[in-house]
Design an enzyme around this catalytic site. Structure first.
Site, PDB file in Angstrom:
ATOM      1  N   ASP A  97       2.177  -2.283   5.769  1.00  0.00           N
ATOM      2  CA  ASP A  97       2.772  -0.691   5.100  1.00  0.00           C
ATOM      3  C   ASP A  97       2.447  -0.456   3.680  1.00  0.00           C
ATOM      4  O   ASP A  97       2.601   0.230   4.315  1.00  0.00           O
ATOM      5  CB  ASP A  97       4.303  -1.298   5.788  1.00  0.00           C
ATOM      6  CG  ASP A  97       4.969  -1.677   5.043  1.00  0.00           C
ATOM      7  OD1 ASP A  97       4.120  -2.932   3.489  1.00  0.00           O
ATOM      8  OD2 ASP A  97       6.087  -2.236   4.859  1.00  0.00           O
TER       9      ASP A  97
ATOM     10  N   ASP B  57       4.309  -6.919   6.133  1.00  0.00           N
ATOM     11  CA  ASP B  57       5.347  -6.066   4.993  1.00  0.00           C
ATOM     12  C   ASP B  57       4.135  -6.379   3.532  1.00  0.00           C
ATOM     13  O   ASP B  57       4.557  -7.816   3.757  1.00  0.00           O
ATOM     14  CB  ASP B  57       6.602  -6.740   5.201  1.00  0.00           C
ATOM     15  CG  ASP B  57       7.951  -5.553   4.395  1.00  0.00           C
ATOM     16  OD1 ASP B  57       6.584  -5.169   3.625  1.00  0.00           O
ATOM     17  OD2 ASP B  57       8.529  -5.460   4.882  1.00  0.00           O
TER      18      ASP B  57
ATOM     19  N   CYS C 223       7.671   0.941   1.346  1.00  0.00           N
ATOM     20  CA  CYS C 223       8.306   0.723   2.795  1.00  0.00           C
ATOM     21  C   CYS C 223       8.081   1.682   3.431  1.00  0.00           C
ATOM     22  O   CYS C 223       7.564   1.361   4.364  1.00  0.00           O
ATOM     23  CB  CYS C 223       8.480  -0.573   2.571  1.00  0.00           C
ATOM     24  SG  CYS C 223       8.695  -2.608   1.855  1.00  0.00           S
TER      25      CYS C 223
HETATM   26 CA   LIG Z   1       6.220  -2.726   2.180  1.00  0.00          CA
END
Ligand SMILES: [Ca+2]
Ligand SMILES: [Ca+2]
Length: 489
Positions: free
Chosen positions: A314, A48, A82
């Protein structure tokens, strides 16, 4: 909405359900077990907000995946925040086609994805319908689950569901474990990434021999709050964020208003950015250990040679480039570039691939590797041919679309954890091999020649050749309206 808003609304309204994948003909009845056993396992490790530069601090990742496979040197997220990116990964679609265009409601979030029925056709349902055992461990889509919603809900397509409720730390969090809500404590063994590692090993061990599996393993690292495991706290004591030419950009007169509003970083901000950079690298150490454990378990099971391991993020992240002390969502290289490292059967070892590989390519790729024809609804293209070293640059895409939409009415100062999406006005951008061309909803423009200005220090939008701009503009408009086949061309 940007200028294309009316059209976008029409597209969303008329989008309907994505089509189901077209199955390949069934295996001959004489040998179904053999055919099923031959299909490869697929593991996606999805971090992430991981900056590409962080790969160098993950020795197990390099040893087990890129040294044994390929590294895409031009991999990008088509929506560099995200939730939109995760929806693109699950569906293989651009933002204007999957419709989850922001992190938060009403234009984004898990609630929008689930309430519009988007979960009915994802890479999980495609692979599960084809006989794969599917598992999700970790982060799903932002704001999963919504308050006042059935927290025990398990989305369609997943045999083993370990959806982690957005944690405020890597301790004392809650997990939906196949409909059962489980609380974790604050002891050392509760460290989130380590718990995910054990669940991943368990998922592999529990998959019946002969059944292929698809594991979507999505750590929260290195996203803030970057909680470092005790055992990693003293590593890389002097690590600082890099200082590329765009760091704390001095002259931003070429930039759009949202960026010109940012003051130059103070020494205090620079120090905080360095500390954040280091903390994020440290959170990735547990992910690195997880990769080592996964590969060990696959080897022990005799499954390593028939398993594809994909590692990506992401979106990217800024550490001071263009004055953005931390954040993402813009169309600069720091936000849109993501790592993409792949190993698996037939993938040559140690190669770097220059083709544009996008997050919308992952779902079609997994479908193709599983022997399925990707559904018509997918905007991305299967990377399978590239992974086998069978494509040359000129046979591949030469440009792609980036879309970003601001969460409604959020000023940067109020947006705390999502400051990135509060600060940037809606835009659509075209990235080619030589140029980045950005059209903002405000009417502002940016244009960079990446050959002469790779650091994107000097936007040429005011002085560029009108014919060049007209070409970029037309191509951008075409991609903003593309669907399925027309996106893949
Ligand atoms: Ca992210
Ligand atoms: Ca400048």
């Amino acid at each position: 909405l940007p200028r294309g808003g009316a059209l976008l609304a029409l597209l969303l309204f008329g989008a309907g359900c994505a089509t189901a994948p077209r199955s390949t003909p069934p295996a001959p009845p004489a040998a179904p077990a053999t055919a099923a056993a031959a299909r490869p396992n697929i593991i996606l490790i999805l971090t992430d907000d991981m900056d590409v530069s962080h790969v160098q601090y993950m020795p197990q990742l390099r040893r087990h995946i890129s040294d044994r496979g390929v590294r895409f040197t031009n991999s990008f997220a088509v929506g560099p925040v995200c939730a939109p990116s995760r929806a693109s990964i699950l569906t293989g679609q651009y933002l204007h086609n999957h419709g989850l265009i922001t992190n938060k409601p009403p234009r984004g979030s898990f609630r929008k994805f689930t309430s519009e029925g988007r979960e009915a056709s994802t890479v999980a349902t495609w692979l599960r319908n084809a006989g794969y055992r599917t598992g999700l461990i970790g982060k799903y889509i932002n704001f999963y689950p919504m308050r006042n919603q059935n927290a025990a809900y398990v989305p369609p397509g997943w045999d083993d569901w370990r959806g982690v409720f957005f944690p405020e730390s890597y301790y004392e969090y809650q997990v939906n474990e196949n409909g059962r809500l489980v609380d974790y404590g604050k002891e050392e063994q509760d460290y989130l990434t380590d718990v995910m590692r054990e669940k991943a090993l368990d998922f592999i061990a529990r998959t019946p021999a002969g059944q292929p599996f698809f594991l979507y393993l999505s750590p929260f690292a290195p996203h803030g709050p970057a909680w470092v495991a005790d055992r990693h706290e003293s590593l890389f004591p002097d690590l600082k964020a890099p200082r590329p030419p765009s760091y704390n950009e001095e002259d931003v007169s070429d930039k759009p208003a949202w960026l010109r509003q940012l003051p130059r970083m103070t020494p205090e901000m620079e120090k905080a950015t360095d500390e954040l950079f280091r903390a994020r690298v440290l959170t990735l150490q547990a992910v690195d250990e997880m990769i080592d454990a996964l590969v060990g378990a696959l080897e022990k099971r005799g499954a390593l040679q028939n398993t594809f391991l994909f590692f990506t993020s992401d979106n990217g992240f800024h550490f001071g480039e263009h004055r953005i002390d931390h954040g993402k969502g813009d169309a600069y290289e720091e936000s849109i570039r993501i790592p993409l490292l792949v190993r698996g059967p037939g993938v040559p070892a140690g190669q770097a691939l220059e083709q544009f590989a996008l997050n919308i390519d992952l779902a079609p790729t997994f479908a193709a590797l599983a022997g399925l024809e990707p559904p018509e609804s997918a905007d991305g293209r299967s990377l399978a041919r590239l992974l086998q070293g069978r494509a040359v640059l000129r046979d591949w895409r030469s440009d792609f679309l980036i879309e970003q939409y601001a969460d409604t009415g959020r000023a940067r100062a109020d947006a705390d954890n999502d400051k990135e999406s509060g600060a940037i006005t809606d835009y659509a951008a075209l990235r080619t091999q030589q140029h980045l061309y950005v059209e903002y909803a405000t009417g502002e423009r940016e244009l960079y020649d990446l050959k002469s200005d790779p650091s994107q220090l000097d936007s040429l939008h005011a002085s560029a050749d009108p014919q060049l701009v007209a070409g970029l503009k037309a191509r951008l408009q075409a991609l903003r309206e593309c669907r399925g086949e027309t996106c893949r061309q």
